[in-house]
Design a protein around this motif. Structure first.
Motif, PDB file in Angstrom:
ATOM      1  N   HIS A  25      28.099  78.515  66.050  1.00  0.00           N
ATOM      2  CA  HIS A  25      28.653  77.174  65.847  1.00  0.00           C
ATOM      3  C   HIS A  25      28.095  76.486  64.607  1.00  0.00           C
ATOM      4  O   HIS A  25      28.682  75.525  64.120  1.00  0.00           O
ATOM      5  CB  HIS A  25      28.391  76.308  67.080  1.00  0.00           C
ATOM      6  N   TYR A  68      33.537  86.010  56.435  1.00  0.00           N
ATOM      7  CA  TYR A  68      33.211  85.131  55.315  1.00  0.00           C
ATOM      8  C   TYR A  68      32.678  85.921  54.128  1.00  0.00           C
ATOM      9  O   TYR A  68      32.368  87.117  54.241  1.00  0.00           O
ATOM     10  CB  TYR A  68      32.225  84.032  55.722  1.00  0.00           C
ATOM     11  N   GLY A 102      38.544  82.639  58.596  1.00  0.00           N
ATOM     12  CA  GLY A 102      38.838  82.512  60.017  1.00  0.00           C
ATOM     13  C   GLY A 102      37.828  83.202  60.904  1.00  0.00           C
ATOM     14  O   GLY A 102      37.245  82.593  61.804  1.00  0.00           O
ATOM     15  N   TRP A 161      30.453  79.000  61.528  1.00  0.00           N
ATOM     16  CA  TRP A 161      31.913  78.833  61.452  1.00  0.00           C
ATOM     17  C   TRP A 161      32.290  77.387  61.791  1.00  0.00           C
ATOM     18  O   TRP A 161      32.539  77.045  62.944  1.00  0.00           O
ATOM     19  CB  TRP A 161      32.606  79.810  62.394  1.00  0.00           C
ATOM     20  N   ARG A 162      32.302  76.541  60.763  1.00  0.00           N
ATOM     21  CA  ARG A 162      32.635  75.128  60.944  1.00  0.00           C
ATOM     22  C   ARG A 162      33.915  74.832  60.152  1.00  0.00           C
ATOM     23  O   ARG A 162      34.060  75.239  59.003  1.00  0.00           O
ATOM     24  CB  ARG A 162      31.487  74.228  60.495  1.00  0.00           C
ATOM     25  N   ASP A 163      34.837  74.110  60.789  1.00  0.00           N
ATOM     26  CA  ASP A 163      36.159  73.923  60.195  1.00  0.00           C
ATOM     27  C   ASP A 163      36.129  73.209  58.851  1.00  0.00           C
ATOM     28  O   ASP A 163      36.987  73.455  57.999  1.00  0.00           O
ATOM     29  CB  ASP A 163      37.074  73.169  61.161  1.00  0.00           C
ATOM     30  N   GLU A 164      35.149  72.355  58.613  1.00  0.00           N
ATOM     31  CA  GLU A 164      35.110  71.649  57.333  1.00  0.00           C
ATOM     32  C   GLU A 164      34.837  72.587  56.164  1.00  0.00           C
ATOM     33  O   GLU A 164      35.051  72.223  55.001  1.00  0.00           O
ATOM     34  CB  GLU A 164      34.057  70.522  57.359  1.00  0.00           C
ATOM     35  N   TRP A 165      34.394  73.811  56.452  1.00  0.00           N
ATOM     36  CA  TRP A 165      34.101  74.783  55.393  1.00  0.00           C
ATOM     37  C   TRP A 165      35.165  75.870  55.284  1.00  0.00           C
ATOM     38  O   TRP A 165      35.032  76.777  54.466  1.00  0.00           O
ATOM     39  CB  TRP A 165      32.742  75.437  55.657  1.00  0.00           C
ATOM     40  N   ARG A 166      36.216  75.812  56.103  1.00  0.00           N
ATOM     41  CA  ARG A 166      37.166  76.921  56.169  1.00  0.00           C
ATOM     42  C   ARG A 166      38.448  76.688  55.375  1.00  0.00           C
ATOM     43  O   ARG A 166      39.345  77.527  55.409  1.00  0.00           O
ATOM     44  CB  ARG A 166      37.542  77.193  57.619  1.00  0.00           C
ATOM     45  N   HIS A 167      38.565  75.586  54.675  1.00  0.00           N
ATOM     46  CA  HIS A 167      39.783  75.262  53.936  1.00  0.00           C
ATOM     47  C   HIS A 167      39.518  75.413  52.438  1.00  0.00           C
ATOM     48  O   HIS A 167      38.626  74.748  51.894  1.00  0.00           O
ATOM     49  CB  HIS A 167      40.240  73.842  54.260  1.00  0.00           C
TER      50      HIS A 167
END
Length: 281
Positions: free
Chosen positions: A148, A56, A53, A151-157
């Motif tokens: 930007h 990292y 979040g 921190w990209r959402d496609e890498w946070r799951h």
């Protein structure tokens, strides 16, 4: 103008793979992490990231037969870097220098990142405590000039449910030495005495400095090999959305020696390139 001490905030933690980036990346995928594509720093190192979040985990390695990052090959595999956030690396450098903390001047570097069909440069400025000044490993500050691209959402799951770093654990025969350094860096109120040593409070996380005996009490056979080391970065506690998800991801990855104890799932250092991993809700 009076320099203001930085507020202790975690940016990221670094696991050293030395020259085994392929093996290390595969191990962390089996541990249930989604990793970013391989990055190549202008400084000469390579990396993969597991993005959370607000912080990292970085897997870092040196290119074979490339001596541009000698500190990577000089260190053992495992947790070897704890990195604080900075909004202004130059101001951080000046503030720490003013209170007598050994600190190197800021350095700017980058790595290419593919976003859609465009290749862009993720750019950073760091200021580091000199090599060897902290026997446990590397401490430094990182200013992101292009957040930007990181921190990209496609890498946070992540299949293991990891959402952030709750703590890092450092083993030291004399925890007070590191505690005193942290007090000089961030102010006396940021460090608390504990039964095992001391703890630096930073944002939503903390760094616990404990004796080797206390580390063994915490993690037992899951702890890293301590032979020949009097002070070392040993373990990470990661917040997960679900202990069941963490266990399932570890089972699918064929990770050995996993142990569920109370509200945490423990992964031995032997399965995570030299760092003990604890998943906790």
């Amino acid at each position: 103008m009076v320099s203001v001490l930085p507020v202790p905030t975690l940016d990221h933690v670094v696991v050293n793979l030395r020259d085994r980036i392929d093996e290390g990346a595969e191990a962390y995928r089996r541990l249930g992490f989604t990793l970013t594509p391989r990055g190549y720093h202008t400084l000469g190192s390579m990396n993969h990231l597991a993005m959370f979040g607000t912080d990292y985990l970085e897997l870092i390695a040196a290119k074979p037969d490339d001596d541009s990052r000698p500190e990577i090959m000089a260190a053992s595999s495992g947790l070897n870097g704890l990195v604080f956030a900075s909004e202004d690396a130059d101001a951080t450098y000046q503030a720490l220098r003013a209170v007598g903390v050994p600190i190197d001047p800021p350095q700017q570097f980058s790595r290419p990142v593919m976003v859609g069909d465009r290749m862009l440069d993720a750019t950073f400025r760091t200021t580091r405590l000199p090599g060897g000044s902290v026997p446990a490993g590397r401490l430094y500050f990182c200013q992101h000039l292009t957040r930007h691209l990181v921190w990209r959402d496609e890498w946070r799951h992540h299949p293991n449910g990891a959402i952030g770093v709750a703590r890092a654990v450092i083993a030291a025969e004399d925890p007070s030495r590191l505690g005193e350094l942290f007090r000089r860096m961030f102010g006396t109120e940021t460090v608390r005495q504990t039964d095992e040593g001391c703890s630096l409070l930073l944002g939503l996380s903390r760094f616990d400095v404990v004796t080797p005996g206390a580390l063994w009490e915490m993690f037992g056979h899951a702890a890293p090999d301590s032979r020949g080391r009097r002070e070392y970065m040993a373990a990470l506690t990661l917040r997960t959305l679900s202990l069941d998800a963490a266990e399932l991801a570890l089972e699918h990855g064929g990770i050995k020696g996993v142990d569920r104890v109370g509200t945490s799932v423990l992964v031995p250092a032997s399965e995570a390139f030299g760092v003990t991993l604890e998943f906790s809700v």
